[in-house]
Structures are given as structure tokens and as C-alpha cells.
Design an enzyme around this catalytic site. Structure first.
Site, mmCIF file in Angstrom:
data_model
loop_
_atom_site.group_PDB
_atom_site.id
_atom_site.type_symbol
_atom_site.label_atom_id
_atom_site.label_comp_id
_atom_site.label_asym_id
_atom_site.label_seq_id
_atom_site.Cartn_x
_atom_site.Cartn_y
_atom_site.Cartn_z
ATOM 1 N N SER A 269 6.542 -13.291 20.637
ATOM 2 C CA SER A 269 6.247 -14.348 19.734
ATOM 3 C C SER A 269 7.061 -14.160 18.611
ATOM 4 O O SER A 269 7.237 -13.350 17.722
ATOM 5 C CB SER A 269 4.646 -13.886 19.197
ATOM 6 O OG SER A 269 4.571 -13.470 18.225
ATOM 7 N N LYS A 270 6.636 -15.317 16.869
ATOM 8 C CA LYS A 270 7.278 -15.566 15.977
ATOM 9 C C LYS A 270 7.090 -14.548 15.078
ATOM 10 O O LYS A 270 7.136 -14.048 14.104
ATOM 11 C CB LYS A 270 6.901 -16.637 15.217
ATOM 12 C CG LYS A 270 6.999 -17.173 14.496
ATOM 13 C CD LYS A 270 7.332 -18.459 13.700
ATOM 14 C CE LYS A 270 7.037 -18.700 12.113
ATOM 15 N NZ LYS A 270 7.787 -17.781 10.986
#
Ligand code: GLU
Length: 530
Positions: free
Chosen positions: A287-288
Site C-alpha cells: 500500500s501507499k
């Protein structure tokens, strides 16, 4: 619009090619793949990998690589996202054969411009009795959900809901005439086996009873949902292989069902669901937040969120070369089965195969990404790497000829992973050290050093030929004659010239900075460090 919904079963359509365009049979065999992003934000690096695998397969098969923008979910539309997608592939050098910008024989390539096409297919499904109209309000659906645990709109519940299967034809028609909002749902028949053939996962069999009657069209915005638009376009655009992320595997049975309902099973594309990109630790989807936490980009280009103004880093702006990103991504979920790690795009296209794609997730490996970048930096001509470095030097107020900058790059590129590290690794070629690395001073600058450096300075002053080779010969002889320790002399010399214990071969540095500057630096160090 869908007024004349007949009760009788219509006869089977035999035609399987859409009437919208005439394509000859041999054309149909051509491999056609598509990358179909939704412009809901910056493209994730996993999406770039999906596009890359599509591209590689298309090139390998001599087929077409198509960009289709899936923008039917207007609520999730983000301005700038489509341009971002185009810019990403321009940067990476992956060109589409057909796209919204380029056009092509199967356009438009933006789903928001294909509304009428979807309506026509919704109408067909209704006519066949493969779909039905439902009027249930959000409140009514919510009531069902709170009454029944795990409520699902399907064969077991649809007959107690408000839809064209439970209302009379007249009632359905009059509600539509009154412009009551409705949705169209696909009618999933229970107790059927749905077979998804996946080139990576093999044959996946799903029982139809686990599926619900998904909404395929909404009257509110007159738009289809993702599932219908996706299937209709894959068929009309003659897509032969659907290569996409694993997150779409749960949708595949519904897509197969839609193909069958539309009478298109014979032209059903082959599927390949690519393994998920995992966190570096391997537990869960990348994920970011992982990128922020561990300091690497999860987006190809820098992105500024138009609503929050939040900035996310990109591979391009972080100094990655496009070739390195492509090579690195190719290996996230695929391997050639040999020891070869460096592949050009053409070589990748030759070597790629679904047999060698993994089923399990691919762990993101930052060190490997950097290693790839380093390898491609080594392969990049010095004069190309010198361009951004020359600009940086100019910004720092340093004027240096391109030729010198190129020679410096040649000397230090082995030590960098990114072009922006050149300054840190090579600033001393352009500016004399202002300070001297403390631990190196403690280790390398001894009591006898100032005298030795003074003697070295005199020796250098007498040199006529200041090439690295000539210098080395004279200095080494001098060291020997005086019975000095080579390491002691050379390390102190380096400290005086570089300000630290790093750098390439000493005499190459001095040759480049020149005799006068070398002497100046030696004198300054003697003065400062004694
Ligand atoms: N629009 C979907 C996405 O955003 C496409 C999935 C597919 O390739 O079928 O990824």
C-alpha cells in the site's frame, strides 16, 4: 427505455460477432490485449506491472495493446488521473496501438463515450430474460440486510423483492413511465457450475449459487456498472486475453456468466490473473502507507491529490530510469527460469510466459529496485548522465565544461544508485573541501603527516606531466625511496583533496582537478589539520 420486455424466451442468437463492425475471421485470431484502468487516482505501480505484462504478451504474439479508460463510475472520477496514465506510459516508453488519444478501429476507448453501446446490450439481456429490472430503494435493501444475516440479492431472495419478476408487466412499465429510479440486475441461475480458465491458475470452478444478482446498469446516471461495460467492451474490442490483477479474480465468474448470457461464450477471452504485489515483509498487499513507511514510491510519477493537495512520490521523480522500473516490475511475479536478470524490453517480450508467472503474491523488494537502477545507470552513456548533473552544478553556481562533467560521471557512476547522488559522490571535483571528515582525520592524519604532505607538495610542484599515470609513477617511487608506508601517504593525500576517505583512484581525481588545485588543497589541509 427498456419498455418492451417480452415474457417469452427469445430464440438463441447465433451471431457472435457484434454487428457494430465487420471483422473478418482471420483478424479475430490476432492477439489483442487491453489495459483498462479506472481514472480514480494515480496509477498504482501494480497497475503498471499489469500494463507491462499485457504489453509484453502483445509484442511477443505480434498482437495489439490497447488502452481503455474505464470511467463509468462518475462518483469516483478524479481530475488529472487520465492524463497521469498517459504520461506514465509515455515516460516508460510503452506505446499503445489503440487508445483514447491515438484512436483506432474499435473506439471510442473511453467508456463514458460508449453509453449507447451498453444500453443496447442491457436491452438484449432484458429481452432474453437474462436480466431484470429492480425498483428496490436503498432503504428497502437496507431493511433486508438488517433482517437477514448475509442477505444476498439472488435466486433465493429475488422473488420477495420489488422487481420486474415479481411485478406485473403493466406495473413495471408504468413505474418506468413515471421515471421511477431503477437498476438492472443480472439473473444468476442457481446450481450451475461456472468455469473460469486462467492461464496462471488453471481451471477455477465456481458454483453459481455463491454469486449475487449484480447490478449491471443504473437508471440514475444511465450508466452500466464496471462488470457489464468491461465484458461488453472486451467482446466488442475483440480482446483475446484478459490479463489483470488478482483482485479481479472474484469478478471473473460473473464476467464468464455475462459472456454466456450475451451468447458470446465462443469468443470468451482467456484470463490471466496476476499475483498480488505484497509488502516487503510479505504479509498483505503493498500500500501507499508501506511506501511512506519504508521510503519508496508506490506510484510511477509524482502525484498531487487535487482534493487534499497531498503529494506522493513517484519513481520518475525519485531518480529511477524507466528501463530499470520495467525490468524490476517484470520480475515481480514472473521469472525467466534462468540466472539472467537484466533484460531489455524486447528480450522481456521474447522470454515472457504465463507458465513462469507465480500464483502466490510477489514481495516488493526495494534493494532490488535500487540494484536495477544502478545496473541501468552503468549502462547509460556518461554524456547522458552528465546532462542532469551539469544542470545541477549550474544551479549550484558551478561552471564546468561538459567534457569534465562527463569524465567525472565516468569515474563515480559505479558508486551511485541514482543520478541525484552524483553531487554527494562527486562535489569535490568542483569545490575544495571546506571541512574534513572527523573519523578519517583521526585515523589518517598522523603526527608525521604534515611534513610528508609538505614534501609531497614540493614533489607535485616539480611535475610537468600531470596525467594520472605519470603522477602515480613519480609518487610511488618517492614513497619507496623514503621508506614511507603507501597507505599512510595515499590516505592522507586523499583526505586533503577529497575531505573524506571516499572516491575513485586518487591520481584520476588529481589529474581532473589539475596541478594547481591539488597543491592548493594540500596546503589548505596542512594548514587546517596541523
Ligand atoms: N477498470 C478495472 C481496473 O481499474 C479493470 C479491471 C480489468 O482489467 O478487467 O483495474
Amino acid at each position: 427505455m427498456f419498455h418492451d420486455q417480452p415474457a417469452r424466451k427469445p430464440k438463441k442468437r447465433v451471431k457472435r460477432i457484434s454487428e457494430t463492425h465487420m471483422i473478418s475471421d482471420h483478424m479475430q485470431q490476432k492477439t489483442r490485449v487491453r489495459f483498462a484502468p479506472s481514472p480514480t487516482g494515480p496509477l498504482h505501480i501494480g497497475g503498471v506491472r499489469t500494463a507491462l505484462y499485457n504489453y509484453l504478451y502483445a509484442r511477443q504474439q505480434g498482437g495489439d495493446f490497447i488502452l481503455r479508460i474505464e470511467d463509468t463510475d462518475s462518483a469516483r472520477f478524479v481530475p488529472g488521473a487520465e492524463d497521469y496514465i498517459q504520461e506514465t506510459f509515455d515516460w516508460l516508453g510503452l506505446s499503445f496501438d489503440e487508445s483514447p488519444l491515438k484512436g483506432g478501429p474499435y473506439g471510442p476507448y473511453k467508456q463514458s463515450e460508449r453509453k449507447e453501446i451498453y444500453k443496447e446490450h442491457v436491452r438484449r439481456l432484458l429481452e432474453k430474460g437474462a436480466a431484470y429490472i429492480a425498483f428496490d430503494t436503498p432503504e428497502e435493501l437496507e431493511a433486508q440486510r438488517s433482517q437477514t444475516a448475509n442477505f444476498q440479492y439472488d435466486a433465493s431472495t429475488r422473488m420477495r423483492m420489488c422487481n420486474s419478476l415479481t411485478l406485473t408487466r403493466e406495473e413495471t412499465a408504468s413505474r418506468m413511465q413515471r421515471k421511477e429510479q431503477y437498476v438492472v440486475r443480472i439473473k444468476i441461475e442457481p446450481d450451475r457450475e461456472i468455469v473460469v480458465r486462467d492461464m496462471i491458475r488453471g481451471k477455477v470452478v465456481i458454483h453459481s449459487s455463491v454469486l449475487d444478482d449484480k447490478v449491471i446498469y443504473k437508471s440514475a446516471d444511465e450508466l452500466p456498472t464496471y462488470h457489464l461495460a468491461n465484458v461488453v467492451d472486451d467482446h466488442l474490442m475483440q480482446i483475446t486475453h484478459v490479463i489483470r490483477g488478482e483482485e479481479w479474480l472474484p469478478s471473473a465468474p460473473l464476467h464468464v456468466w455475462l459472456y454466456q448470457s450475451l451468447g458470446w461464450e465462443e469468443s470468451m477471452p482467456q484470463f490471466a490473473h496476476l499475483p498480488l504485489l505484497l509488502k516487503p515483509e510479505g504479509n498483505g498487499k503493498l500500500s501507499k502507507r508501506d511506501g511512506d513507511r519504508l521510503g519508496f514510491p508506490v506510484f510511477p510519477l509524482e502525484w498531487e491529490d487535487p482534493r487534499s493537495g497531498e503529494r506522493s512520490s513517484g519513481y520518475r521523480e525519485s531518480g529511477y530510469l524507466p528501463e530499470a522500473v520495467l525490468n524490476f516490475l517484470a520480475f515481480l511475479g514472473w521469472n525467466p527460469g534462468t540466472a539472467q536478470e537484466l533484460f531489455s524490453l524486447d528480450e522481456l517480450a521474447d522470454a515472457f510466459s504465463f507458465d513462469r508467472c507465480s500464483k502466490s503474491g510477489a514481495k516488493f523488494d526495494l534493494e532490488k529496485a535500487k540494484w536495477y537502477n544502478h545496473q541501468y545507470i552503468l549502462q547509460t552513456p556518461d554524456c547522458i548522465l552528465a546532462e542532469p548533473f551539469l544542470r545541477e552544478l549550474q544551479e549550484r553556481g558551478i561552471v564546468a565544461p561538459m567534457e569534465t562533467v562527463t569524465r567525472v560521471v565516468a569515474l563515480v557512476k559505479e558508486r551511485i544508485h541514482f543520478v541525484h547522488e552524483l553531487w554527494e559522490q562527486a562535489s569535490y571535483f568542483f569545490v575544495a573541501p571546506e571541512s574534513y571528515e572527523e573519523k578519517t582525520v583521526r585515523k589518517r592524519w598522523k603526527e608525521e603527516t604534515p611534513d610528508q604532505m609538505r614534501a609531497l607538495t614540493s614533489l607535485i610542484r616539480q611535475m610537468d606531466d600531470f596525467t594520472a599515470v605519470a603522477q602515480e609513477k613519480i609518487v610511488m617511487e618517492w614513497i619507496q625511496q623514503n621508506g614511507y608506508h603507501t597507505g599512510n601517504i595515499m590516505n592522507a593525500f586523499r583526505l586533503a583533496v577529497v575531505g573524506a576517505g571516499k572516491g575513485p583512484h586518487m591520481f584520476q581525481i588529481t589529474e581532473l582537478i589539475g596541478k594547481e588545485e591539488t597543491i592548493r588543497r594540500l596546503e589548505k589541509a596542512i594548514d587546517r589539520l596541523s
